[in-house]
Design a protein around this motif. Structure first.
Motif, PDB file in Angstrom:
ATOM      1  N   GLU A   1      -6.793  -0.305  16.820  1.00  0.00           N
ATOM      2  CA  GLU A   1      -7.055  -0.813  18.171  1.00  0.00           C
ATOM      3  C   GLU A   1      -6.087  -1.950  18.508  1.00  0.00           C
ATOM      4  O   GLU A   1      -5.591  -2.650  17.627  1.00  0.00           O
ATOM      5  N   GLY A   2      -5.832  -2.146  19.797  1.00  0.00           N
ATOM      6  CA  GLY A   2      -4.879  -3.154  20.234  1.00  0.00           C
ATOM      7  C   GLY A   2      -5.489  -4.212  21.124  1.00  0.00           C
ATOM      8  O   GLY A   2      -6.697  -4.254  21.363  1.00  0.00           O
ATOM      9  N   VAL A   3      -4.619  -5.080  21.616  1.00  0.00           N
ATOM     10  CA  VAL A   3      -4.972  -6.133  22.570  1.00  0.00           C
ATOM     11  C   VAL A   3      -4.092  -5.931  23.796  1.00  0.00           C
ATOM     12  O   VAL A   3      -2.908  -5.613  23.674  1.00  0.00           O
ATOM     13  N   ARG A   4      -4.655  -6.127  24.969  1.00  0.00           N
ATOM     14  CA  ARG A   4      -3.935  -5.840  26.211  1.00  0.00           C
ATOM     15  C   ARG A   4      -4.059  -7.012  27.182  1.00  0.00           C
ATOM     16  O   ARG A   4      -5.113  -7.632  27.285  1.00  0.00           O
ATOM     17  N   LEU A   5      -2.989  -7.277  27.883  1.00  0.00           N
ATOM     18  CA  LEU A   5      -2.963  -8.356  28.881  1.00  0.00           C
ATOM     19  C   LEU A   5      -2.476  -7.791  30.206  1.00  0.00           C
ATOM     20  O   LEU A   5      -1.548  -6.985  30.240  1.00  0.00           O
ATOM     21  N   THR A   6      -3.092  -8.244  31.289  1.00  0.00           N
ATOM     22  CA  THR A   6      -2.651  -7.874  32.633  1.00  0.00           C
ATOM     23  C   THR A   6      -2.577  -9.133  33.489  1.00  0.00           C
ATOM     24  O   THR A   6      -3.552  -9.882  33.587  1.00  0.00           O
ATOM     25  N   VAL A   7      -1.403  -9.356  34.075  1.00  0.00           N
ATOM     26  CA  VAL A   7      -1.252 -10.456  35.028  1.00  0.00           C
ATOM     27  C   VAL A   7      -1.602  -9.927  36.403  1.00  0.00           C
ATOM     28  O   VAL A   7      -1.106  -8.879  36.831  1.00  0.00           O
TER      29      VAL A   7
ATOM     30  N   SER B   1       1.076  -5.088  26.037  1.00  0.00           N
ATOM     31  CA  SER B   1       0.180  -4.473  25.050  1.00  0.00           C
ATOM     32  C   SER B   1       0.670  -4.812  23.651  1.00  0.00           C
ATOM     33  O   SER B   1       1.851  -4.600  23.333  1.00  0.00           O
ATOM     34  N   TRP B   2      -0.238  -5.338  22.818  1.00  0.00           N
ATOM     35  CA  TRP B   2       0.061  -5.563  21.409  1.00  0.00           C
ATOM     36  C   TRP B   2      -0.502  -4.363  20.653  1.00  0.00           C
ATOM     37  O   TRP B   2      -1.718  -4.170  20.582  1.00  0.00           O
ATOM     38  N   ILE B   3       0.394  -3.561  20.117  1.00  0.00           N
ATOM     39  CA  ILE B   3       0.028  -2.297  19.482  1.00  0.00           C
ATOM     40  C   ILE B   3      -0.153  -2.540  17.991  1.00  0.00           C
ATOM     41  O   ILE B   3       0.701  -3.153  17.343  1.00  0.00           O
ATOM     42  N   ASP B   4      -1.249  -2.067  17.444  1.00  0.00           N
ATOM     43  CA  ASP B   4      -1.509  -2.278  16.022  1.00  0.00           C
ATOM     44  C   ASP B   4      -0.627  -1.371  15.178  1.00  0.00           C
ATOM     45  O   ASP B   4      -0.800  -0.156  15.164  1.00  0.00           O
TER      46      ASP B   4
ATOM     47  N   LYS C   1      -1.327 -15.422  39.791  1.00  0.00           N
ATOM     48  CA  LYS C   1      -2.090 -16.668  39.629  1.00  0.00           C
ATOM     49  C   LYS C   1      -3.023 -16.649  38.422  1.00  0.00           C
ATOM     50  O   LYS C   1      -3.375 -17.705  37.894  1.00  0.00           O
ATOM     51  N   THR C   2      -3.426 -15.461  37.986  1.00  0.00           N
ATOM     52  CA  THR C   2      -4.317 -15.356  36.825  1.00  0.00           C
ATOM     53  C   THR C   2      -3.869 -14.195  35.955  1.00  0.00           C
ATOM     54  O   THR C   2      -3.105 -13.320  36.394  1.00  0.00           O
ATOM     55  N   TYR C   3      -4.354 -14.178  34.706  1.00  0.00           N
ATOM     56  CA  TYR C   3      -4.113 -13.048  33.813  1.00  0.00           C
ATOM     57  C   TYR C   3      -5.365 -12.836  32.971  1.00  0.00           C
ATOM     58  O   TYR C   3      -6.126 -13.767  32.688  1.00  0.00           O
ATOM     59  N   THR C   4      -5.566 -11.587  32.584  1.00  0.00           N
ATOM     60  CA  THR C   4      -6.739 -11.193  31.801  1.00  0.00           C
ATOM     61  C   THR C   4      -6.291 -10.609  30.475  1.00  0.00           C
ATOM     62  O   THR C   4      -5.404  -9.757  30.438  1.00  0.00           O
ATOM     63  N   VAL C   5      -6.883 -11.081  29.389  1.00  0.00           N
ATOM     64  CA  VAL C   5      -6.611 -10.548  28.060  1.00  0.00           C
ATOM     65  C   VAL C   5      -7.847  -9.771  27.609  1.00  0.00           C
ATOM     66  O   VAL C   5      -8.972 -10.276  27.706  1.00  0.00           O
ATOM     67  N   GLU C   6      -7.613  -8.553  27.140  1.00  0.00           N
ATOM     68  CA  GLU C   6      -8.712  -7.662  26.767  1.00  0.00           C
ATOM     69  C   GLU C   6      -8.605  -7.218  25.314  1.00  0.00           C
ATOM     70  O   GLU C   6      -7.506  -7.030  24.791  1.00  0.00           O
TER      71      GLU C   6
END
Length: 331
Positions: free
Chosen positions: A302-308, A24-27, A313-318
């Motif tokens: 607001e932040g940006v979030r990533l889940t592997v 998580s990239w926290i603002d 095999k894949t990751y999602t950035v939200e």
């Protein structure tokens, strides 16, 4: 028969219970705070933003959303107020286990505020470890390797020359600030790789990839130094070949036009995410609106979030505020 059916149901349900890696990239409004949570629920936080309760509370809120009630490992990249100024507020907002840093500057550093040292020593008493390039942070299930620390990259001792002349990429004037002493780490889980170099500057970035690439290629690159052009050496970008770049900038700090140009010229990068729209540059020098967490200077943080994915095999950035989700293959 009932036993067989129950066993089949348990097997079918098991994959749904597996967890992936989260970032998580926290603002913290032009500072830095990056939270990693492992599939086993162990947490690592790099930097804690500015002094005051705002950033500490945002970090605690992000930790809770990620399912953790404690910061197990806290890393300070370097001693500037936008990265470590909030440490006293952090330990009031959420329990912190171990503390890591690159050591305090030698002598009198003009950009080092003694009050941050005092607050850090108080918060970390009995729980502090100084990291050198090549060290590992011991976290279950993942690798966190320190690539650079206190102005030295892996394979060299502290006090090594800042400039290495090994190709045609030009150096910049010696950086005497604590930015050049930033900790930088490479995180690996299964095949996924993430690079965070704090506020490391141009000459040290060059040494990470010349004459030997000490990083390798990565999936996700936290754009160094908030996207300032003192950092983000194109030699580094070309060598690490990230698929996704995330800029932890503020509305009027970082995300500079020159850096954005270098990122866009890096052929491997598919998407650039930003915590803030840079209000001083053009639309073409910002990411598309759906990839920017905060549009206005006065914002909700607001932040940006990533889940592997648990498979690795894949990751999602939200960008949750924009309901944006993009999925990428791990290299």
């Amino acid at each position: 028969m009932r036993t067989l059916i129950l066993s089949l149901l348990l097997v079918a349900a098991a994959p749904q219970d597996q967890k992936g890696l989260q970032i998580s990239w926290i603002d913290v409004e032009g500072g830095a705070a990056t939270l990693v949570v492992t599939p086993d629920g162990e947490s690592l936080l790099m930097d804690c933003g500015w002094p005051g309760k705002r950033d500490a509370e945002r970090i605690a809120k992000a930790a809770k959303a990620a399912g953790v009630a404690k910061i197990d490992h806290y890393l300070t990249s370097h001693w500037h107020a936008d990265h470590v100024g909030g440490v006293a507020d952090l330990v009031e907002a959420i329990p912190v286990g171990k503390f890591y840093d690159h050591g305090f500057p030698d002598g009198e550093a003009k950009d080092f505020d003694p009050k941050h040292k005092e607050a850090y020593l108080k918060a970390s008493e009995g729980k502090r470890r100084i990291l050198n390039a090549g060290d590992q942070v011991q976290i279950s299930g993942i690798s966190v390797k320190i690539l650079v620390s206190h102005e030295a990259v892996m394979g060299e001792s502290r006090g090594a020359a800042q400039v290495r002349k090994c190709d045609t990429h030009p150096e910049k004037p010696l950086d005497t600030s604590d930015n050049a002493r930033s900790l930088g780490f490479l995180l690996e889980w299964k095949g996924f790789k993430f690079l965070d170099n704090g506020d490391l500057t141009w000459n040290l970035e060059h040494k990470l990839v010349c004459p030997k690439n000490l990083v390798g290629t990565v999936d996700v690159y936290q754009v160094t130094h908030h996207g300032l052009s003192q950092s983000n050496n194109p030699a580094l970008l070309a060598a690490i070949q990230p698929t996704v770049a995330v800029i932890n900038n503020g509305a009027k700090k970082g995300g500079e036009a020159a850096t954005f140009k270098w990122l866009k010229e890096t052929a491997s990068i598919k998407d650039i995410f930003q915590l803030h729209r840079n209000v001083a540059t053009s639309a073409a020098e910002n990411a598309p609106p759906e990839l920017v967490a905060n549009d206005a200077e006065k914002c909700e943080g607001e932040g940006v979030r990533l889940t592997v994915d648990p498979s690795g095999k894949t990751y999602t950035v939200e960008v949750p505020a924009k309901k944006t989700k993009r999925t990428y293959a791990v290299k």
